[in-house]
Motif scaffolding. Structure first.
Motif, short mmCIF file in Angstrom:
data_model
loop_
_atom_site.label_atom_id
_atom_site.label_comp_id
_atom_site.label_asym_id
_atom_site.label_seq_id
_atom_site.Cartn_x
_atom_site.Cartn_y
_atom_site.Cartn_z
N ASP A 1 0.50 -0.97 -0.11
CA ASP A 1 -0.25 0.02 0.09
C ASP A 1 0.57 0.53 -0.17
OD1 ASP A 1 -3.03 -0.93 0.62
OD2 ASP A 1 -1.65 -2.16 2.12
N GLU B 1 -8.20 2.14 6.49
CA GLU B 1 -8.23 0.93 5.76
C GLU B 1 -7.94 -0.27 6.79
OE1 GLU B 1 -8.83 0.07 1.62
OE2 GLU B 1 -10.72 1.07 1.60
N GLU C 1 -3.55 -1.14 6.64
CA GLU C 1 -3.11 0.25 6.10
C GLU C 1 -2.39 0.44 7.64
OE1 GLU C 1 -4.45 3.31 4.51
OE2 GLU C 1 -4.41 2.49 2.69
NA NA Z 1 -4.75 1.02 0.38
#
Ligand code: NA
Ligand code: DGP
Ligand code: NA
Length: 210
Positions: free
Chosen positions: A19, A152, A155
């Motif tokens: 990410d 999220e 993360e």
């Molecule tokens: Na993401």
């Protein structure tokens, strides 16, 4: 399986990485680049949150629902399966697909939770295999600095470190590793060169791997 009797087909090109490594913006820039050269290209991403399965995934990622690790794993996989035939149709029609995350995310993120690696791979068998995997390489600490993580579920730095280890286990010699810590324009130039070679190979009739 040869696409449409000697007619050229599109390339299936996957971008992977942690990410915040820049995959999403690099993916859309690649599509613009290919279109600018006169190629037919589309940006795809997984999870595709627009389908009903995708909405269940989205709720899970936003911590609005709780699901068992294997259950969510299978939903992510189902989300790729529900798009498989459309992907094949597009590729055979000559459109190159630039895909922001694919099966490798599926296996890396679930095995990072401790789910057995081979169990994670099983539902991905039979999906279209990419012609090219581009891994945007960035240390988890560096990715975490980039504007910070959102809300999220995945993360979190400690979890992303585990995901990075799982990607290393999955990494295949054919993957193209690109240093995603470089300036965005330099990353883009490297990606363009690699992608163009692969798009041209597929237009020369490279068989569609299934
Ligand atoms: Na993401
Ligand atoms: P993105 O929309 O690319 O930010 O992805 C959302 C989050 O879901 C991100 O943390 C990566 C994770 N993810 C993507 N695909 C899969 C998958 O197939 N399985 C699991 N467990 N996680 C995934
Ligand atoms: Na993304």
């Amino acid at each position: 399986l040869r696409a449409c009797n000697n007619e050229s087909r599109g390339a299936l090109i996957v971008l992977e990485g942690l990410d915040r490594c820049g995959k999403t913006s690099q993916s859309s820039r690649l599509v613009s680049y290919l279109e600018g050269l006169g190629h037919s290209a589309e940006l795809w991403r997984f999870p595709d949150r627009t389908t009903s399965v995708g909405q269940m995934i989205s709720a899970y990622l936003l911590n609005q629902s709780e699901l068992d690790d294997r259950t969510i794993h299978l939903l992510f996989s189902a989300n790729r399966w529900e798009k498989r035939s459309m992907m094949e149709t597009k590729l055979k029609a000559g459109t190159t697909l630039i895909v922001d995350r694919y099966s490798y995310s599926g296996v890396a993120f679930s095995s990072a939770k401790g789910v057995d690696l081979e169990w994670c791979k099983a539902p991905e068998i039979g999906l279209l295999s990419p012609d090219l995997v581009l891994y945007l390489d960035m240390p988890p600490e560096k990715a975490a600095e980039r504007g910070g993580y959102g809300d999220e579920r995945y993360e979190r730095l400690e979890f992303q470190k585990k995901v990075a280890q799982c990607y290393q286990i999955l990494r295949d010699p054919a993957w193209k590793m690109v240093d995603a810590c470089q300036p965005i324009e330099d990353v883009q130039k490297q990606l363009q060169k690699i992608v163009l070679d692969n798009v041209l190979a597929c237009r020369k009739g490279k068989p569609l791997s299934l």
